[in-house]
Design an enzyme around this catalytic site. Structure first.
Site, PDB file in Angstrom:
ATOM      1  N   GLY A 188       0.834  -1.190   0.000  1.00  0.00           N
ATOM      2  CA  GLY A 188       0.000   0.000   0.000  1.00  0.00           C
ATOM      3  C   GLY A 188       0.869   1.239   0.000  1.00  0.00           C
ATOM      4  O   GLY A 188       2.047   1.201   0.363  1.00  0.00           O
TER       5      GLY A 188
ATOM      6  N   GLY B 244       0.479   5.761   0.478  1.00  0.00           N
ATOM      7  CA  GLY B 244      -0.384   6.904   0.747  1.00  0.00           C
ATOM      8  C   GLY B 244       0.427   8.127   1.097  1.00  0.00           C
ATOM      9  O   GLY B 244       1.621   8.224   0.790  1.00  0.00           O
ATOM     10  N   GLY B 245      -0.238   9.078   1.757  1.00  0.00           N
ATOM     11  CA  GLY B 245       0.393  10.348   2.056  1.00  0.00           C
ATOM     12  C   GLY B 245       1.556  10.239   3.011  1.00  0.00           C
ATOM     13  O   GLY B 245       2.500  11.031   2.955  1.00  0.00           O
ATOM     14  N   MET B 246       1.535   9.265   3.937  1.00  0.00           N
ATOM     15  CA  MET B 246       2.603   9.141   4.919  1.00  0.00           C
ATOM     16  C   MET B 246       3.802   8.360   4.385  1.00  0.00           C
ATOM     17  O   MET B 246       4.925   8.572   4.816  1.00  0.00           O
ATOM     18  CB  MET B 246       2.074   8.456   6.186  1.00  0.00           C
ATOM     19  CG  MET B 246       1.040   9.250   6.953  1.00  0.00           C
ATOM     20  SD  MET B 246       1.648  10.837   7.574  1.00  0.00           S
ATOM     21  CE  MET B 246       0.939  11.966   6.368  1.00  0.00           C
ATOM     22  N   GLY B 247       3.587   7.431   3.479  1.00  0.00           N
ATOM     23  CA  GLY B 247       4.686   6.624   2.979  1.00  0.00           C
ATOM     24  C   GLY B 247       4.183   5.388   2.277  1.00  0.00           C
ATOM     25  O   GLY B 247       3.028   5.310   1.859  1.00  0.00           O
TER      26      GLY B 247
ATOM     27  N   VAL C 114       4.184   0.960   2.281  1.00  0.00           N
ATOM     28  CA  VAL C 114       4.385  -0.285   3.015  1.00  0.00           C
ATOM     29  C   VAL C 114       4.691  -1.383   1.998  1.00  0.00           C
ATOM     30  O   VAL C 114       3.947  -1.574   1.029  1.00  0.00           O
ATOM     31  CB  VAL C 114       3.151  -0.661   3.851  1.00  0.00           C
ATOM     32  CG1 VAL C 114       3.411  -1.959   4.620  1.00  0.00           C
ATOM     33  CG2 VAL C 114       2.806   0.454   4.824  1.00  0.00           C
TER      34      VAL C 114
ATOM     35  N   ASP D  94      -6.159   4.840  18.775  1.00  0.00           N
ATOM     36  CA  ASP D  94      -6.747   4.741  17.433  1.00  0.00           C
ATOM     37  C   ASP D  94      -7.163   3.305  17.127  1.00  0.00           C
ATOM     38  O   ASP D  94      -6.824   2.748  16.085  1.00  0.00           O
ATOM     39  CB  ASP D  94      -5.767   5.242  16.374  1.00  0.00           C
ATOM     40  CG  ASP D  94      -6.466   5.590  15.053  1.00  0.00           C
ATOM     41  OD1 ASP D  94      -7.685   5.855  15.080  1.00  0.00           O
ATOM     42  OD2 ASP D  94      -5.794   5.603  14.011  1.00  0.00           O
TER      43      ASP D  94
END
Length: 731
Positions: free
Chosen positions: A22, A24-27, A29, A137
């Site tokens: 995957g 996304g905006g954070m990095g 995987v 979370d």
């Protein structure tokens, strides 16, 4: 799971990278293997975040906290480097879907599965709390389902006692819908272990019923319901034993002191969990686990550095499901070019995700592909065809230009509006390396299945006619789901505007149909709390029509007793709206009559007859052929030239979705490589002046559409729905 890209490293920290799990905006995987051959999930932080000292400090803390947790139902950290140029963290690889994906794909889980789920996750939280930590979370997306039990992951925002959260002082940390009231910072209570118990209660209620106990939609509205309203746990006791249903409900107490401890919750759950073990998941969920395991054992090969794809163009209308190969398309005439130029797509180009060196027509560079997934052969065939036609006009008009560096293509998948074909359609699009964005689907059944698939691959997917909630309760967690229509939670504002500015209603009666969906009931609550002409003491009365009754005469008489100047039918059935309209005429009512878009169907006109005249409806789509802008006229002319008819409902909106994608990708120029996550990030930082409406997104982190200019009004005139215009411009 997707192939490694040319820019991905071969190895990192002694781990050989195998595939992308995957991005996304954070990095990103990755699936990787350590030196001993053990598979791991390796999380790499993006360079721009790594350069932020506060973010790096947060990541460093995540590594420290996660390394100290070794419980069976927690995913262990196997290696990490928080000081690397690109910080990374490796954890044991769990070959299973998230709880969010399982429920979205399969529906609610059986009671015995929920009992095991609760017992194991409560044990995990007991260990977390014993270490002096709060996860903060706990949500379905952070719970993975393995053969022997669930795993709790992602301690990126976990916090120890006395630690300061690394974020803005007024920020809400966590995920709305799973946040305890004290986490909203409304009550002022300290966030501690009971907050995780509240979140776990929400998770178990969701797993049992398939619904979030505090609903979905606008995050602010969800937080408000969490603090002020009782949870929706209907059906919990129909699936679970009373004691187990009771303890889950107790987890949702507003005050932390009213909730059980994680250890207490575990004790009750274990009493009903049986032996657990490898038989804890239902057969359909086991198939999801088996699918993940098989894909991990046979990851896709790395994408080549210089592939040269075949020429790709748009197939003819009505071709149904298309294979990956495509024929070249003929460019359309000058009127379509005018439509693109007028709508702001003069330099629209698209980039493929794996085509650093391919080429299309001579002098025009490679071909870039947009996917469209829709119900082209089921009940939504007309709407789907209209969307396909709007998209084709935008794409073919681009291809008619001689100065563009890229050609565009459309590949279409018919999902029939059904879950099974929808999953197959999504996997075909995800398996096509040329597809860089997807428009659709347009049926809720399809959306609930495919939204998690697209999110897992960071594929930007554009909802043209569906609401975000149609993709399931966890759709709000997706960072690549782009909704380009006004949300259902916005539908009361056009009604409020019309009744205040046009009808000038000081007394408004609402006939609320008990059969209506919850979104309509939410609009009713908003109209009651903020009535038309509220600044001059406007008043609203609500009169509920029971679902079992079909004669509105009695309810209408009661509503008219207060001498209202306007009546709102708060329902979704066009037949029941017609019955209300006839009752109003029989009672002699002459004031304004307003309804919501789901009831704005031909059945309303035929059933109501003359009683339909003058009714006003809100709607999230335009009738572009009735608009007066240059872009609308050009698009309408192009549509008539190609299809011999004016654009259908949602056609202009699909056209604008293509224009938005093109405008975003133009910024990347002729870059050789581009990830779907980068496309999605660019979308939410963009604004676009479309044929139907301007498209802009909120900057508060929700990525929701700024809906102020995205809703419209229609009025029944001579037996037809006539377009009035944008609601804030109607006089």
């Amino acid at each position: 799971m997707r192939a490694l890209r040319p820019e991905d490293p071969e190895s990192l920290g002694g781990h050989r990278l195998l595939a992308r799990l995957g991005s996304g905006g954070m990095g990103t995987v990755y699936l990787a293997r350590g030196a001993d051959g053990t598979p791991v999930a390796l999380k790499v932080i993006r360079a721009e975040h790594a350069a932020d000292p506060a973010f790096r400090a947060r990541f460093r803390r995540e590594v420290q906290l996660a390394r100290g947790l070794v419980g069976r139902w927690l995913v262990p950290v196997t290696a990490a480097d928080a000081e690397a140029a690109a910080p990374w963290l490796a954890t044991a690889f769990v070959a299973g879907p998230s709880l969010a994906e399982a429920v979205a794909s399969l529906g609610a889980l059986p009671g015995d599965t929920v009992a095991v789920l609760g017992a194991r996750l409560a044990q995990a939280l007991t260990e977390v709390h014993a270490a002096g930590l709060v996860h903060r979370d706990v949500k379905p997306g952070n719970i993975l389902l393995a053969l022997d039990g669930p795993r709790l992951i992602d301690f990126g925002i976990a916090q120890g006692a006395g630690l300061t959260v690394l974020t803005a002082p007024d920020a809400v940390i966590g995920t709305p819908g799973y946040l305890a009231p004290e986490q909203t910072r409304v009550s002022g209570d300290e966030v501690a272990a009971p907050s995780d118990v509240f979140a776990l209660g929400c998770v178990l209620a969701y797993a049992t019923t398939g619904r979030r106990p505090f609903g979905t939609g606008d995050p602010g509205a969800v937080l408000y319901r969490t603090v002020h309203e009782e949870p929706d746990v209907d059906g919990l006791d129909a699936v679970l034993p009373p004691e187990l249903a009771g303890v889950i409900t107790a987890c949702l107490a507003k005050r932390p002191a009213g909730r059980p401890t994680a250890a207490g919750l575990r004790e009750v759950c274990e009493a009903f969990a049986g032996s657990g073990g490898k038989g804890w998941l239902p057969p359909d969920a086991l198939r999801l686990v088996a699918d993940r395991s098989a894909r991990a054992l046979d990851p896709p090969p790395r994408s080549p550095r210089s592939p040269r794809p075949p020429a790709v163009t748009t197939p003819p209308d009505g071709a149904g499901e298309r294979p990956p190969t495509r024929r070249r398309a003929l460019a359309i005439g000058g009127s379509a070019v005018a439509a693109v130029a007028a709508s702001g797509t003069a330099a629209a180009v698209l980039l493929t995700r794996r085509d650093p060196g391919g080429s299309g027509a001579e002098g025009q560079g490679p071909t870039r592909t947009i996917g469209l997934q829709a119900d082209l052969s089921g009940p939504l065939k007309d709407v789907s065809t209209a969307q396909e036609r709007g998209a084709r006009i935008a794409i073919d008009a681009h291809n008619a230009r001689k100065d563009v560096p890229f050609r565009l293509a459309l590949t279409v998948q018919d999902d029939r509006g059904e879950a099974g074909p929808a999953e197959q359609a999504a996997r075909r699009l995800l398996g096509n390396p040329a597809v860089c964005a997807v428009i659709g689907p347009n049926s809720p059944a399809a959306a609930r299945v495919v939204a998690p698939l697209y999110a897992a691959e960071s594929m930007p997917v554009f909802f043209v006619s569906l609401d975000r909630d149609d993709a399931g309760p966890d759709a709000g967690q997706s960072r690549t789901l782009c909704m380009v229509r006004a949300p259902l939670s916005y539908r009361q504002y056009p009604v409020l505007s019309f009744l205040t500015r046009v009808a000038d209603s000081r007394r408004t009666a609402i006939v609320q149909d008990a059969e209506a969906a919850s979104a309509i009931h939410g609009a009713v609550r908003s109209l009651v709390s903020s009535p038309p002409n509220h600044d001059v003491e406007g008043k609203v009365s609500v009169h509920v029509m029971p679902a079992a009754r079909g004669d509105f005469s009695s309810v209408v008489r009661t509503a008219l007793a207060g001498e209202p100047q306007a009546v709102v039918f708060a329902g979704t059935s066009p037949v029941r709206a017609a019955a209300c309209a006839r009752a109003l005429v029989e009672a002699g009512f002459k004031g304004a009559r307003v309804g919501f878009e789901p009831a704005m169907r031909p059945e309303f006109l035929t059933e109501a007859g003359a009683a339909a005249e003058g009714w006003v409806f809100e709607a999230p789509y335009t009738e572009v052929q009735s608009a007066t802008t240059k872009a609308a006229r050009a698009f309408t002319a192009a549509h008539r030239e190609r299809y011999g008819a004016p654009p259908g409902r949602w056609s202009a909106e699909a056209h604008d979705a293509v224009g938005l994608i093109a405008a975003v990708l133009t910024r990347f120029g002729s870059r050789a490589s581009l990830t779907p996550g980068e496309v999605a990030e660019g979308v939410f930082r963009s604004s676009y002046e479309g044929v139907a409406k301007p498209i802009r997104f909120r900057t508060d982190g929700t990525n929701l559409l700024q809906a102020e200019q995205s809703a419209f009004l229609y009025r029944v005139d001579k037996g037809a729905f006539r377009y009035l215009g944008r609601y804030d411009q109607v006089k």
